[in-house]
Design a protein around this motif. Structure first.
Motif, mmCIF file in Angstrom:
data_model
loop_
_atom_site.group_PDB
_atom_site.id
_atom_site.type_symbol
_atom_site.label_atom_id
_atom_site.label_comp_id
_atom_site.label_asym_id
_atom_site.label_seq_id
_atom_site.Cartn_x
_atom_site.Cartn_y
_atom_site.Cartn_z
ATOM 1 N N THR A 59 56.213 41.099 61.902
ATOM 2 C CA THR A 59 57.024 42.449 61.640
ATOM 3 C C THR A 59 57.373 42.669 63.056
ATOM 4 O OG1 THR A 59 55.776 43.149 59.770
ATOM 5 C CG2 THR A 59 56.828 44.841 60.933
ATOM 6 N N ALA A 60 56.736 42.673 64.093
ATOM 7 C CA ALA A 60 57.280 43.069 65.330
ATOM 8 C C ALA A 60 58.421 42.069 65.768
ATOM 9 C CB ALA A 60 56.094 42.865 66.496
ATOM 10 N N LEU A 61 58.292 40.801 65.308
ATOM 11 C CA LEU A 61 59.394 39.766 65.864
ATOM 12 C C LEU A 61 60.708 40.210 64.889
ATOM 13 C CD1 LEU A 61 57.544 36.343 66.018
ATOM 14 C CD2 LEU A 61 58.786 37.628 67.973
ATOM 15 N N ARG A 62 60.489 40.540 63.785
ATOM 16 C CA ARG A 62 61.537 40.905 62.929
ATOM 17 C C ARG A 62 62.337 42.023 63.364
ATOM 18 N NH1 ARG A 62 61.605 38.450 57.781
ATOM 19 N NH2 ARG A 62 59.660 37.219 57.335
ATOM 20 N N LYS A 63 61.524 43.006 63.882
ATOM 21 C CA LYS A 63 62.133 44.419 64.791
ATOM 22 C C LYS A 63 63.063 43.786 65.744
ATOM 23 C CE LYS A 63 59.007 47.809 62.843
ATOM 24 N NZ LYS A 63 58.088 48.578 62.900
ATOM 25 N N GLN A 64 62.418 42.954 66.581
ATOM 26 C CA GLN A 64 62.751 42.619 67.838
ATOM 27 C C GLN A 64 64.413 41.616 67.371
ATOM 28 O OE1 GLN A 64 60.736 39.910 70.341
ATOM 29 N NE2 GLN A 64 62.067 39.800 71.859
ATOM 30 N N ARG A 65 64.204 40.950 66.433
ATOM 31 C CA ARG A 65 65.463 40.169 65.952
ATOM 32 C C ARG A 65 66.542 41.189 65.599
ATOM 33 N NH1 ARG A 65 64.885 36.074 61.183
ATOM 34 N NH2 ARG A 65 64.324 38.037 59.858
ATOM 35 N N LEU A 66 66.236 41.994 64.768
ATOM 36 C CA LEU A 66 67.075 43.236 64.344
ATOM 37 C C LEU A 66 67.793 43.849 65.678
ATOM 38 C CD1 LEU A 66 68.548 44.630 62.020
ATOM 39 C CD2 LEU A 66 66.778 46.075 61.986
ATOM 40 N N ALA A 67 66.985 44.274 66.612
ATOM 41 C CA ALA A 67 67.684 44.946 67.844
ATOM 42 C C ALA A 67 68.451 43.820 68.435
ATOM 43 C CB ALA A 67 66.376 45.351 68.612
ATOM 44 N N LEU A 68 68.075 42.674 68.716
ATOM 45 C CA LEU A 68 69.006 41.715 69.328
ATOM 46 C C LEU A 68 70.286 41.599 68.610
ATOM 47 C CD1 LEU A 68 66.378 38.919 70.111
ATOM 48 C CD2 LEU A 68 67.717 40.269 71.977
ATOM 49 N N LYS A 69 70.244 41.305 67.129
ATOM 50 C CA LYS A 69 71.194 41.536 66.392
ATOM 51 C C LYS A 69 72.488 42.485 66.638
ATOM 52 C CE LYS A 69 72.685 41.122 61.570
ATOM 53 N NZ LYS A 69 72.380 40.919 60.126
ATOM 54 N N ASP A 70 71.613 43.691 66.672
ATOM 55 C CA ASP A 70 72.564 44.813 66.623
ATOM 56 C C ASP A 70 73.321 44.779 68.184
ATOM 57 O OD1 ASP A 70 71.583 46.096 64.534
ATOM 58 O OD2 ASP A 70 70.144 47.429 65.471
ATOM 59 N N THR A 71 72.599 44.265 69.227
ATOM 60 C CA THR A 71 72.880 44.054 70.823
ATOM 61 C C THR A 71 74.206 43.218 70.459
ATOM 62 O OG1 THR A 71 70.969 44.537 71.771
ATOM 63 C CG2 THR A 71 72.510 43.369 72.884
ATOM 64 N N ILE A 72 74.051 42.117 69.981
ATOM 65 C CA ILE A 72 75.259 41.107 69.579
ATOM 66 C C ILE A 72 76.330 41.906 68.913
ATOM 67 C CG2 ILE A 72 75.859 39.003 68.491
ATOM 68 C CD1 ILE A 72 72.874 38.011 68.999
#
Length: 79
Positions: A59-72
């Motif tokens: 779950t923590a990795l999924r949240k991190q992926r979402l934050a990175l996607k938002d940054t992109i």
């Protein structure tokens, strides 16, 4: 890893040229892309039980992926 879901091409259809152009001129953006691919690969390995993680870790990795996607997405919108 082949057939990994959530690749940048899937997440940002039609924007691969813009991603490559921004990556070439912005080293921080390039690092964000590397981080996204790393996190996405880790999630995929967990989902396929190649390298299982706890539910909390995944779950923590999924949240991190979402934050990175938002940054992109933000960087692409400003380019």
């Amino acid at each position: 890893m082949s057939n990994t879901p959530h690749t940048l091409g899937e997440e940002f259809p039609g924007q691969l040229d813009a991603i490559h152009a921004l990556k070439a001129k912005d080293s921080r953006f390039a690092r964000t892309l590397e981080d996204y691919d790393d996190v996405n690969d880790r999630i995929h390995r967990s989902e396929t039980r190649i390298e299982p993680l706890s539910d909390d870790a995944e779950t923590a990795l999924r949240k991190q992926r979402l934050a990175l996607k938002d940054t992109i997405a933000t960087a692409l919108a400003q380019a």
